[in-house]
Design a protein around this motif. Structure first.
Motif, PDB file in Angstrom:
ATOM      1  N   ILE A  40     -30.538   1.358  96.855  1.00  0.00           N
ATOM      2  CA  ILE A  40     -29.545   2.209  96.209  1.00  0.00           C
ATOM      3  C   ILE A  40     -30.194   3.419  95.536  1.00  0.00           C
ATOM      4  O   ILE A  40     -29.517   4.179  94.844  1.00  0.00           O
ATOM      5  CB  ILE A  40     -28.703   1.421  95.179  1.00  0.00           C
ATOM      6  CG1 ILE A  40     -29.573   0.887  94.040  1.00  0.00           C
ATOM      7  CG2 ILE A  40     -27.948   0.289  95.865  1.00  0.00           C
ATOM      8  CD1 ILE A  40     -28.764   0.334  92.883  1.00  0.00           C
ATOM      9  N   GLN A  41     -31.511   3.597  95.745  1.00  0.00           N
ATOM     10  CA  GLN A  41     -32.208   4.775  95.240  1.00  0.00           C
ATOM     11  C   GLN A  41     -32.551   5.685  96.427  1.00  0.00           C
ATOM     12  O   GLN A  41     -33.039   5.203  97.459  1.00  0.00           O
ATOM     13  CB  GLN A  41     -33.485   4.380  94.494  1.00  0.00           C
ATOM     14  CG  GLN A  41     -33.252   3.538  93.250  1.00  0.00           C
ATOM     15  CD  GLN A  41     -32.553   4.297  92.132  1.00  0.00           C
ATOM     16  OE1 GLN A  41     -32.447   5.520  92.166  1.00  0.00           O
ATOM     17  NE2 GLN A  41     -32.072   3.563  91.130  1.00  0.00           N
ATOM     18  N   ILE A  68     -22.161   1.803  93.103  1.00  0.00           N
ATOM     19  CA  ILE A  68     -23.524   2.208  93.470  1.00  0.00           C
ATOM     20  C   ILE A  68     -24.061   3.251  92.497  1.00  0.00           C
ATOM     21  O   ILE A  68     -25.205   3.162  92.030  1.00  0.00           O
ATOM     22  CB  ILE A  68     -23.569   2.753  94.918  1.00  0.00           C
ATOM     23  CG1 ILE A  68     -23.131   1.675  95.915  1.00  0.00           C
ATOM     24  CG2 ILE A  68     -24.974   3.251  95.259  1.00  0.00           C
ATOM     25  CD1 ILE A  68     -24.001   0.453  95.947  1.00  0.00           C
ATOM     26  N   THR A  69     -23.244   4.225  92.147  1.00  0.00           N
ATOM     27  CA  THR A  69     -23.671   5.256  91.198  1.00  0.00           C
ATOM     28  C   THR A  69     -23.967   4.660  89.828  1.00  0.00           C
ATOM     29  O   THR A  69     -24.956   5.032  89.169  1.00  0.00           O
ATOM     30  CB  THR A  69     -22.583   6.338  91.070  1.00  0.00           C
ATOM     31  OG1 THR A  69     -22.349   6.908  92.351  1.00  0.00           O
ATOM     32  CG2 THR A  69     -23.017   7.436  90.108  1.00  0.00           C
ATOM     33  N   ASN A 115     -27.410   2.653  90.270  1.00  0.00           N
ATOM     34  CA  ASN A 115     -28.647   3.412  90.484  1.00  0.00           C
ATOM     35  C   ASN A 115     -28.964   4.375  89.340  1.00  0.00           C
ATOM     36  O   ASN A 115     -30.062   4.933  89.280  1.00  0.00           O
ATOM     37  CB  ASN A 115     -28.677   4.105  91.844  1.00  0.00           C
ATOM     38  CG  ASN A 115     -27.725   5.276  91.958  1.00  0.00           C
ATOM     39  OD1 ASN A 115     -27.224   5.814  90.989  1.00  0.00           O
ATOM     40  ND2 ASN A 115     -27.482   5.681  93.211  1.00  0.00           N
ATOM     41  N   SER A 116     -28.024   4.530  88.415  1.00  0.00           N
ATOM     42  CA  SER A 116     -28.295   5.366  87.240  1.00  0.00           C
ATOM     43  C   SER A 116     -28.886   4.570  86.083  1.00  0.00           C
ATOM     44  O   SER A 116     -29.339   5.150  85.089  1.00  0.00           O
ATOM     45  CB  SER A 116     -27.012   6.062  86.775  1.00  0.00           C
ATOM     46  OG  SER A 116     -26.056   5.104  86.354  1.00  0.00           O
ATOM     47  N   GLN A 143     -31.517   2.575  83.939  1.00  0.00           N
ATOM     48  CA  GLN A 143     -32.964   2.504  83.777  1.00  0.00           C
ATOM     49  C   GLN A 143     -33.278   1.977  82.382  1.00  0.00           C
ATOM     50  O   GLN A 143     -32.628   2.345  81.402  1.00  0.00           O
ATOM     51  CB  GLN A 143     -33.618   3.878  83.974  1.00  0.00           C
ATOM     52  CG  GLN A 143     -35.145   3.818  83.991  1.00  0.00           C
ATOM     53  CD  GLN A 143     -35.757   4.998  84.732  1.00  0.00           C
ATOM     54  OE1 GLN A 143     -35.064   5.775  85.365  1.00  0.00           O
ATOM     55  NE2 GLN A 143     -37.065   5.135  84.650  1.00  0.00           N
ATOM     56  N   ARG A 194     -36.019   0.119  86.968  1.00  0.00           N
ATOM     57  CA  ARG A 194     -34.764   0.643  87.496  1.00  0.00           C
ATOM     58  C   ARG A 194     -34.230  -0.323  88.554  1.00  0.00           C
ATOM     59  O   ARG A 194     -34.972  -1.133  89.126  1.00  0.00           O
ATOM     60  CB  ARG A 194     -34.958   2.020  88.107  1.00  0.00           C
ATOM     61  CG  ARG A 194     -35.898   2.038  89.308  1.00  0.00           C
ATOM     62  CD  ARG A 194     -35.984   3.404  89.958  1.00  0.00           C
ATOM     63  NE  ARG A 194     -36.856   3.372  91.138  1.00  0.00           N
ATOM     64  CZ  ARG A 194     -36.885   4.309  92.074  1.00  0.00           C
ATOM     65  NH1 ARG A 194     -36.087   5.370  91.974  1.00  0.00           N
ATOM     66  NH2 ARG A 194     -37.693   4.211  93.108  1.00  0.00           N
ATOM     67  N   THR A 238     -33.144  -1.087  92.129  1.00  0.00           N
ATOM     68  CA  THR A 238     -33.562  -0.496  93.400  1.00  0.00           C
ATOM     69  C   THR A 238     -32.730  -0.927  94.604  1.00  0.00           C
ATOM     70  O   THR A 238     -32.607  -0.170  95.568  1.00  0.00           O
ATOM     71  CB  THR A 238     -35.033  -0.864  93.691  1.00  0.00           C
ATOM     72  OG1 THR A 238     -35.201  -2.281  93.526  1.00  0.00           O
ATOM     73  CG2 THR A 238     -35.973  -0.119  92.745  1.00  0.00           C
ATOM     74  N   ASN A 239     -32.175  -2.127  94.561  1.00  0.00           N
ATOM     75  CA  ASN A 239     -31.533  -2.636  95.782  1.00  0.00           C
ATOM     76  C   ASN A 239     -30.502  -3.710  95.468  1.00  0.00           C
ATOM     77  O   ASN A 239     -30.466  -4.273  94.372  1.00  0.00           O
ATOM     78  CB  ASN A 239     -32.586  -3.176  96.754  1.00  0.00           C
ATOM     79  CG  ASN A 239     -33.396  -4.326  96.189  1.00  0.00           C
ATOM     80  OD1 ASN A 239     -33.985  -4.215  95.097  1.00  0.00           O
ATOM     81  ND2 ASN A 239     -33.452  -5.436  96.898  1.00  0.00           N
TER      82      ASN A 239
END
Length: 289
Positions: free
Chosen positions: A122-123, A220-221, A224-225, A227, A232, A234-235
């Motif tokens: 997702i990155q 997804i947004t 993946n945002s 952190q 973060r 990643t998948n």
């Protein structure tokens, strides 16, 4: 005095094998590779120097064999953490419960369990074909609501941060567990690392939309945002968090190795998924032996 496990709590087949997996304690190696797809078992065991056991029942196929002097069991779990619940409890029973007395053994065994599975990144900077080791498993499924489990300091901090950022998503009680550090630093060495989210489904729970409308259309947004310090997400996939959490509860070591077949942000899927999975299998086996 320790109480015997009942016949309904621990089901043993007439031949002395565990109920679902259909294998006996002596069939199991201390190093275990899990795969989701039963057909992937042969793709792993074809690299063995010799195979001493092949058994199967339902989606649970088991091959045990050797690479050199290293004994390895490869077992298919099927898809989802509901199947992980079955597989991990039965693997633990095979090594830590005396099937004759139905009592927990005084000396417990810790298994090394490595998942080789498929996943979507997702990155945008993680290309298809990447082999990624999950530093943490973040579960959006309900499995660990049924088990007592404790968090470490890092797990607490990351999970608290995630909850505060996703408090507006109703009906989800997330959980988070770290990979075994020894396996992450050896098997996972030279691989991409990141937090793997485990979803309770393949379509809307992973942000896909076909015909049914999604309750969280920007999933997804949102993911993946996120952190926290140097960590973060990643998948996305469907087993890792359950594997990590149950392994920790039961005293086993676990690592999830992900063959990245899709880029969710670039809307792409690998044209050679078999080659990516085979790359992951070879990487794991080379590091195991």
């Amino acid at each position: 005095m320790q109480q015997k496990l009942s016949e309904s709590d621990l089901i043993i087949n007439p031949d002395g094998s565990i109920y679902h997996l259909n294998i006996k304690p002596e069939d199991l190696a201390q190093t275990i590779i899990t795969v989701g797809d039963p057909d992937r078992i042969a793709e792993v065991s074809k690299h063995f120097d010799r195979i001493e056991l092949k058994k199967g029942k339902r989606e649970f196929i088991t091959h045990t064999g050797y690479i050199g002097q290293k004994r390895i069991t490869c077992i298919s779990t099927g898809i989802g953490t509901d199947n992980i619940d079955i597989v991990f409890n039965e693997l633990d029973a095979l090594v830590n419960i005396d099937f004759n007395t139905r009592l927990v053994k005084p000396q417990l065994t810790s298994l090394d369990i490595i998942r080789i599975g498929t996943s979507g990144a997702i990155q945008p900077d993680i290309p298809m074909g990447t082999i990624l080791a999950s530093s943490f498993g973040l579960g959006l499924d309900a499995l660990m609501q049924y088990y007592i489990h404790e968090l470490s300091g890092d797990e607490h901090s990351i999970l608290d941060s995630f909850k505060s950022n996703f408090s507006h998503i109703k009906g989800i009680t997330p959980y988070l567990t770290a990979a075994d550090q020894t396996l992450l630093n050896t098997i996972g060495k030279d691989m991409e690392h990141g937090i793997t989210v485990t979803a309770p489904g393949f379509y809307a729970p992973q942000g896909r939309q076909v015909r049914a409308r999604n309750a969280v259309p920007n999933l997804i947004t949102l993911l993946n945002s996120f952190q926290y310090q140097n960590q973060r997400i990643t998948n996305l996939e469907m087993e890792t968090a359950g594997i990590y959490a149950l392994a920790k509860v039961l005293g086993h070591k676990a690592l999830s190795v992900n063959a990245i077949l899709a880029s969710r942000v670039n809307f792409q899927f690998s044209t050679e998924p078999g080659k990516v999975v085979d790359k992951a299998i070879k990487m794991v086996l080379e590091k195991l032996v």
